[in-house]
Enzyme design. Structure first.
Site, PDB file in Angstrom:
ATOM      1  N   GLY A  16      -8.945   0.123   0.081  1.00  0.00           N
ATOM      2  CA  GLY A  16      -8.454  -0.223   1.418  1.00  0.00           C
ATOM      3  C   GLY A  16      -8.324   1.028   2.273  1.00  0.00           C
ATOM      4  N   VAL A  29     -14.016  18.708   4.602  1.00  0.00           N
ATOM      5  CA  VAL A  29     -15.269  19.250   5.145  1.00  0.00           C
ATOM      6  C   VAL A  29     -15.049  20.680   5.659  1.00  0.00           C
ATOM      7  CG1 VAL A  29     -17.007  18.996   6.974  1.00  0.00           C
ATOM      8  CG2 VAL A  29     -16.218  16.980   5.714  1.00  0.00           C
ATOM      9  N   ARG A  77     -14.608  -1.642  -1.811  1.00  0.00           N
ATOM     10  CA  ARG A  77     -14.179  -1.716  -3.210  1.00  0.00           C
ATOM     11  C   ARG A  77     -15.435  -2.065  -3.983  1.00  0.00           C
ATOM     12  NH1 ARG A  77      -9.655  -4.448  -0.594  1.00  0.00           N
ATOM     13  NH2 ARG A  77      -7.857  -3.073  -0.724  1.00  0.00           N
ATOM     14  N   SER A  78     -15.988  -1.095  -4.685  1.00  0.00           N
ATOM     15  CA  SER A  78     -17.309  -1.274  -5.302  1.00  0.00           C
ATOM     16  C   SER A  78     -17.199  -1.907  -6.687  1.00  0.00           C
ATOM     17  CB  SER A  78     -18.008   0.085  -5.414  1.00  0.00           C
ATOM     18  OG  SER A  78     -19.195  -0.037  -6.151  1.00  0.00           O
ATOM     19  N   ASP A 108      -5.380   3.587  -6.565  1.00  0.00           N
ATOM     20  CA  ASP A 108      -5.515   3.696  -8.023  1.00  0.00           C
ATOM     21  C   ASP A 108      -6.822   3.094  -8.551  1.00  0.00           C
ATOM     22  OD1 ASP A 108      -4.678   1.116  -7.583  1.00  0.00           O
ATOM     23  OD2 ASP A 108      -3.333   1.064  -9.314  1.00  0.00           O
ATOM     24  N   THR A 131      -3.579   5.420   0.433  1.00  0.00           N
ATOM     25  CA  THR A 131      -3.255   3.988   0.402  1.00  0.00           C
ATOM     26  C   THR A 131      -1.942   3.755   1.129  1.00  0.00           C
ATOM     27  OG1 THR A 131      -2.475   2.180  -0.998  1.00  0.00           O
ATOM     28  CG2 THR A 131      -2.360   4.351  -1.961  1.00  0.00           C
ATOM     29  N   ASP A 133       0.065   1.525   0.463  1.00  0.00           N
ATOM     30  CA  ASP A 133       1.047   0.914  -0.443  1.00  0.00           C
ATOM     31  C   ASP A 133       1.984   1.911  -1.145  1.00  0.00           C
ATOM     32  OD1 ASP A 133      -0.037  -1.489   0.192  1.00  0.00           O
ATOM     33  OD2 ASP A 133      -0.914  -1.907  -1.769  1.00  0.00           O
ATOM     34  N   ASP A 135       1.605   3.248  -4.047  1.00  0.00           N
ATOM     35  CA  ASP A 135       1.815   2.734  -5.403  1.00  0.00           C
ATOM     36  C   ASP A 135       1.178   3.636  -6.456  1.00  0.00           C
ATOM     37  OD1 ASP A 135      -0.757   2.217  -4.618  1.00  0.00           O
ATOM     38  OD2 ASP A 135      -0.825   0.162  -5.333  1.00  0.00           O
ATOM     39  N   ARG A 160      13.010  -8.836  15.818  1.00  0.00           N
ATOM     40  CA  ARG A 160      14.474  -8.916  15.908  1.00  0.00           C
ATOM     41  C   ARG A 160      14.906  -9.386  17.308  1.00  0.00           C
ATOM     42  NH1 ARG A 160      19.404  -6.930  13.937  1.00  0.00           N
ATOM     43  NH2 ARG A 160      18.547  -6.000  12.058  1.00  0.00           N
ATOM     44  N   GLY A 176       1.671  -4.931   0.545  1.00  0.00           N
ATOM     45  CA  GLY A 176       2.137  -4.357  -0.717  1.00  0.00           C
ATOM     46  C   GLY A 176       1.839  -5.339  -1.825  1.00  0.00           C
ATOM     47  N   ARG A 177       0.618  -5.193  -2.367  1.00  0.00           N
ATOM     48  CA  ARG A 177       0.151  -6.152  -3.371  1.00  0.00           C
ATOM     49  C   ARG A 177       0.957  -6.056  -4.657  1.00  0.00           C
ATOM     50  NH1 ARG A 177      -5.955  -5.927  -3.431  1.00  0.00           N
ATOM     51  NH2 ARG A 177      -5.361  -3.753  -3.486  1.00  0.00           N
ATOM     52  N   GLU A 193      18.442  -8.101   6.298  1.00  0.00           N
ATOM     53  CA  GLU A 193      19.521  -8.647   5.457  1.00  0.00           C
ATOM     54  C   GLU A 193      19.138  -8.589   3.986  1.00  0.00           C
ATOM     55  OE1 GLU A 193      22.313  -9.645   6.803  1.00  0.00           O
ATOM     56  OE2 GLU A 193      21.514  -9.302   8.809  1.00  0.00           O
ATOM     57  N   GLN A 260      -0.994  -3.419   9.823  1.00  0.00           N
ATOM     58  CA  GLN A 260      -0.357  -2.273   9.148  1.00  0.00           C
ATOM     59  C   GLN A 260      -1.362  -1.240   8.663  1.00  0.00           C
ATOM     60  OE1 GLN A 260       2.999  -4.149   6.446  1.00  0.00           O
ATOM     61  NE2 GLN A 260       1.461  -5.650   6.992  1.00  0.00           N
ATOM     62  N   ARG A 261      -2.610  -1.622   8.603  1.00  0.00           N
ATOM     63  CA  ARG A 261      -3.609  -0.675   8.082  1.00  0.00           C
ATOM     64  C   ARG A 261      -4.264   0.164   9.179  1.00  0.00           C
ATOM     65  NH1 ARG A 261      -6.107  -3.411   3.375  1.00  0.00           N
ATOM     66  NH2 ARG A 261      -8.158  -2.977   4.197  1.00  0.00           N
TER      67      ARG A 261
HETATM   68  O1  F6P Z   1      -4.042  -1.681  -0.973  1.00  0.00           O
HETATM   69  C1  F6P Z   1      -3.748  -1.742   0.360  1.00  0.00           C
HETATM   70  C2  F6P Z   1      -3.682  -3.179   0.816  1.00  0.00           C
HETATM   71  O2  F6P Z   1      -3.474  -3.163   2.213  1.00  0.00           O
HETATM   72  C3  F6P Z   1      -2.625  -4.045   0.128  1.00  0.00           C
HETATM   73  O3  F6P Z   1      -1.341  -3.840   0.614  1.00  0.00           O
HETATM   74  C4  F6P Z   1      -3.163  -5.409   0.391  1.00  0.00           C
HETATM   75  O4  F6P Z   1      -2.727  -6.340  -0.572  1.00  0.00           O
HETATM   76  C5  F6P Z   1      -4.635  -5.219   0.293  1.00  0.00           C
HETATM   77  O5  F6P Z   1      -4.895  -3.864   0.580  1.00  0.00           O
HETATM   78  C6  F6P Z   1      -5.427  -6.098   1.222  1.00  0.00           C
HETATM   79  O6  F6P Z   1      -6.760  -5.929   0.947  1.00  0.00           O
HETATM   80  P1  F6P Z   1      -7.946  -6.504   1.853  1.00  0.00           P
HETATM   81  O7  F6P Z   1      -8.032  -5.624   3.058  1.00  0.00           O
HETATM   82  O8  F6P Z   1      -9.139  -6.414   0.995  1.00  0.00           O
HETATM   83  O9  F6P Z   1      -7.566  -7.898   2.230  1.00  0.00           O
END
Ligand code: F6P
Length: 328
Positions: A16, A29, A77-78, A108, A131, A133, A135, A160, A176-177, A193, A260-261
């Protein structure tokens, strides 16, 4: 460890995308060029290595990218790289150009690939944790995490406002998978909360009781932040459950998703990406091979790819306690 002098390196982004990957590419580079190395870019992660989508880069190729989200090298993701035939093809494509060092920016899954590859062939790999995440063990931060959390915080603050206007309970799902860091950090920072994360089992009955009690106290704004990978389920499952159990509450679910990405990387992400990218090349040159470059306590930390693959960061008990106390 390879005894050969590294003089041609390749850089790729895999898994990702994460904001700050471009800053890391730029650092790799430019540090490579500074040391007189030939530097190549590989497109679409390991797929580009297999398909021979590899091109020469120089200082100019990375101009004007430090502030950009996404990745100029594209990512994937290969599946093929997880086959021996795929890795063999990738090796041949690197070998014919004389590439003898690789920097992989990813998570990872990408390190698993790098680890396999470096065990099979005589090309050292350096991993940079990229990443949102966070993680991966061996680094206090991963490239992209800070930006993603800030994006989530900005969005939750907006939620909010509308939650407050209608006296609604909002369940907000963040990414966050397998890891709850985005949920934990953004949830604490927005005064949620409750925060539901995969690392700790959520007592849903206790959650219902707490919300019922707050309803009685007329505590107005209720935000629940859920990591998509929470063991109970994501935002929709949590929302459905609460709607059933709290029929008087006005409940809405909001899934923040891929927003978020994207976006310009935060200052912190640009800094860590630049620092890690620089050290990745230094590692290739000084023989610290097949490691992930991380930063812990503001110092560089080199974790063998094997360990970076297996270990996950642990959520501190202190954070979980703080969440409980501050939400009361
Ligand atoms: O690993 C980063 C992440 O954004 C995770 O939080 C999420 O579950 C996953 O990638 C989503 O992947 P894709 O972009 O392939 O749907």
């Amino acid at each position: 460890m390879s005894a050969k002098k590294v003089n041609k390196i390749a850089v790729l982004t895999s898994g990702g995308d994460a904001p700050g990957m471009n800053a890391a590419i730029r650092a790799v580079v430019r540090t490579g060029v500074y040391h007189g190395l030939e530097v190549f870019g590989v497109t679409r992660g390991y797929n580009g290595m297999i398909d021979d989508d590899i091109f020469e880069m120089d200082s100019k190729s990375v101009a004007n990218i430090i502030q950009r989200g996404g990745t100029i090298l594209k990512t994937a993701r290969s599946k093929d790289f997880f086959t021996p035939e795929g890795r063999q093809k990738a090796y041949e494509n690197l070998k014919k150009r004389g590439i003898n060092g690789i920097v992989v920016i990813g998570g990872d899954g990408s390190f698993k690939g790098a680890q396999k590859f470096s065990n099979e062939f005589d090309i050292p790999c350096i991993g940079l944790p990229g990443t949102i995440d966070k993680d991966i063990a061996g680094s206090d931060f991963t490239i992209g995490f800070d930006t993603a959390v800030n994006t989530a915080v900005e969005a939750i603050d907006k939620i909010r406002d509308t939650a407050d206007a209608h006296d609604r309970l909002f369940v907000v799902e963040v990414m966050g998978r397998d890891a709850g860091y985005i949920a934990l950090h953004s949830g604490i920072a927005t005064g949620a909360e409750n925060i539901l994360i995969p690392e700790s089992k959520t007592d849903m009955e206790a959650l219902v009781s707490a919300l019922t009690e707050k309803e009685k106290r007329k505590k107005l704004v209720n935000l629940i932040v859920v990591a998509e990978g929470d063991e109970f389920g994501g935002g929709n499952q949590v929302g459905d459950f609460l709607k059933q159990r709290l029929p008087n509450a006005d409940i809405r679910v909001c899934i923040l998703g891929h927003i978020q990405r994207g976006g310009a990387p935060s200052c912190l992400d640009r800094l860590i990406a630049s620092r890690m990218g620089y050290h990745a090349v230094e590692c290739l040159l000084n023989g610290t091979h097949n490691v992930m470059v991380g930063i812990e306590d503001n110092k560089m930390k080199y974790t063998p790819l094997d360990n970076a693959v297996k270990a996950k960061q642990k959520i501190s008990e202190e954070w979980l306690k703080i969440v409980k106390i501050l939400a009361s």
